[in-house]
Design an enzyme around this catalytic site. Structure first.
Site, short mmCIF file in Angstrom:
data_model
loop_
_atom_site.label_atom_id
_atom_site.label_comp_id
_atom_site.label_asym_id
_atom_site.label_seq_id
_atom_site.Cartn_x
_atom_site.Cartn_y
_atom_site.Cartn_z
N GLY A 263 -1.51 6.91 -1.90
CA GLY A 263 -2.67 6.65 -1.23
C GLY A 263 -3.59 5.60 -1.64
CG ASN A 264 -5.26 2.95 -4.59
OD1 ASN A 264 -5.99 2.46 -4.12
ND2 ASN A 264 -5.49 2.81 -5.98
CG HIS B 116 -2.05 1.20 1.30
ND1 HIS B 116 -3.22 1.02 0.78
CD2 HIS B 116 -1.60 2.40 1.81
CE1 HIS B 116 -3.84 2.21 0.75
NE2 HIS B 116 -2.80 3.13 1.55
CB CYS B 117 2.04 3.52 -2.42
SG CYS B 117 3.09 5.01 -2.79
N PRO B 118 1.45 4.91 0.64
CG PRO B 118 3.08 5.72 2.17
CD PRO B 118 2.87 4.40 1.15
#
Lengths: 398, 144
Positions: A84-85, A79-81
């Site tokens: 945001g997805n 999950h890439c912050p």
């Protein structure tokens, strides 16, 4: 007797000789069974498929549940912050191209910022420090770029390695296919050579999204055929189910009331999942964010009774996210355990959900594959749709 | 007897049960369905026929996900055009999905509907299962 025959049928359905369904004792109210798993053999490696209690499916291989996105993701990378997805099957190549171009950009900016400072220093002749004073922004830029270059280029390099070995970040972190685990441990998904792996990841075919994000949910309405002589069993179980539903609904609403009373106003958001699952008990429409993700074709599904009569009344359980995505550039996520998503039944091991999904690909560069689960139970086949509708958001290939 | 049944005959046949054919992961994450013949269909369908249908579906999905010169070319071209090319044309995968939809419709019309069965396109179930709906047999004189 009916129960046994049902269980037999379900077991038979999963008659794949390599499938092992671990039995779980189905206790009474208040007892949460341990996680269920299913084993499959993929290209010679035994892989355990976990059952996702939130999404109510057995996760396909390489899929993982993301608590931040609140769904299972196919070929879950991380999950890439920053974006945001979740990064998964359908957007991995875009993510890779993003970080690759970003690394070129940071190197470019870094190089030119340094060049600018050097040129200033050379032209001024009054010294390097004076040149720095003339253009303090460049100094700041150089400092920021320096750190960015290391992190972004590092991340790109890491993902290049992952692509060439056809692994996901999740698998790499867990060491699923590392030779340290065992001599015979190898990656069953790898195509063999680096070139094929790269091409497959970056230029391979792109499956479309299976979710219609702009669709609306139809409110659940029982659409069962009136019981005829041939389906007396069906008719009989209906009343049983509705009785069960009332009970479940009562439990759910009580729980919700207690929960709402206990949680402060700010955390109202988190208690939503309880509402989400309460209504399907009696076939009510699903509020909340799930409603936005169900498609038009959904309407054709009869949404009927939820739980099969053989299951126990619902309990709430925590879906512990089973992975910790540690981002390549050093950001740790902590996953708050998801608010208890109340499940309105527990599955006996024999009632292994065979997941019918009801999805339609509608969105353009949409990112999600959603899947659902249900039960193979001739008496409550509509519970399958019921659960499938609810789980619609739950698996995305992002 | 004939009068009581005639109205029901005009209605849609009732769904008796559903069989779900699960995914077969033995060769990885590619889309394949198990070819094992479910026992619920034994009375209605030939094992061979069923296996042929599933095998054809598997082949079609394999074709959709096939890695080869054509798919690489499409991928590279798409990348070069910043994926705007997909405004004009559909991906190879989508083309095959349409082919699959046509095949399933055809199979339903020719083979499954006369036997009181209905295949649901797996794409509508999120490529998780092939759903076979078994309708109750209302035909007079069916000795089942």
């Amino acid at each position: 007797m009916e129960k046994f025959s049902l269980k037999y049928k379900v077991l038979h359905l999963f008659g794949n000789s390599t499938t092992i369904i671990r039995n779980v004792a189905n206790g009474g109210t208040g007892y949460r069974p341990p996680p269920r798993t299913k084993e499959v053999v993929i290209n010679g490696q035994t892989v355990k498929l976990k059952y996702c209690f939130t999404c109510k499916i057995f996760r396909p291989p390489r899929a993982s549940h993301c608590s931040l996105c609140d769904n299972c993701v196919e070929r879950f990378d991380h999950h890439c912050p920053w974006v945001g997805n979740c990064v998964g099957r359908r957007n991995y190549r875009f993510f890779y191209m993003f970080i690759l171009s970003l690394s070129f950009l940071t190197i470019f900016i870094f190089a030119f910022a340094i060049t600018h400072i050097i040129l200033l220093a050379v032209s001024h002749r009054s010294g390097f420090l004076n040149a720095l004073k003339d253009s303090p922004a460049s100094v700041l830029e150089v400092v920021v770029c320096f750190f960015s270059v290391w992190s972004i280029v590092g991340l790109s390099g890491f993902h290049t390695y992952l692509i060439s070995s056809n692994q996901t970040t999740n698998e790499d972190i867990k060491g699923s296919w590392s030779s340290k685990r065992g001599k015979d441990n190898y990656n069953p998904y790898s195509h063999g050579n680096i070139f094929t792996n790269c091409c497959a990841a970056l230029c391979g075919p792109l499956p479309p999204s299976l979710i219609d994000r702009r669709g609306f949910i139809q409110s659940d309405a029982p659409q069962l055929a009136p019981p005829t002589n041939g389906i007396t069993m069906y008719g009989a179980t209906q009343s049983q189910q509705s009785h069960m539903c009332d009970q479940d609904q009562c439990i759910q609403s009580t729980k919700f009331v207690l929960q709402a009373a206990a949680t402060p106003l700010l955390q109202q958001q988190s208690s939503e999942p309880v509402i989400l699952t309460a209504s399907p008990e009696n076939g009510g429409s699903l509020p909340g964010r799930t409603s936005l993700t169900l498609g038009g074709p959904c309407t054709s599904l009869p949404l009927g009774q939820p739980t099969p009569p053989t299951s126990t009344p619902s309990l709430s359980c925590h879906e512990a996210a089973d992975m910790l995505p540690i981002h390549g550039h050093g950001h740790n996520h902590s996953h708050p355990l998801q608010e208890p998503v109340a499940h309105h039944h527990f599955l006996t091991p024999e009632e292994v959900p065979s997941p019918p999904g009801m999805l339609h690909c509608g969105s353009p560069l949409g990112h999600s594959h959603t899947m659902q689960a249900g039960f193979y139970n001739p008496a409550s086949q509509d519970s399958l749709h019921e659960d499938s509708v609810r789980g619609l958001v739950k698996l995305s290939s992002v | 007897m004939a009068e009581t049944h005639s109205l029901q005959d005009l209605q849609q046949p009732a769904v008796s049960s559903k069989v779900f054919i699960q995914r077969d992961y033995s060769s990885g994450t590619i889309c394949r369905f198990q070819t094992k013949f479910p026992s619920e269909l034994e009375s209605r369908l030939d094992k061979q026929q069923f296996e042929e249908t599933i095998q054809t579906l598997n082949n079609l999905y394999a074709e959709a996900e096939k890695l080869g010169g054509k798919s690489y070319l499409e991928g590279c071209l798409a990348c070069l055009t910043a994926y705007t090319i997909f405004l004009c044309m559909e991906t190879h995968y989508e083309k095959v999905l349409k082919k699959i939809a046509r095949y399933i419709k055809d199979q339903n019309e020719k083979i499954y509907a006369p036997r009181g069965l209905l295949l649901t396109d797996p794409i509508e179930r999120g490529l998780r299962v092939v759903e076979v709906t078994i309708f109750e047999d209302r035909s007079i004189g069916s000795g089942r």
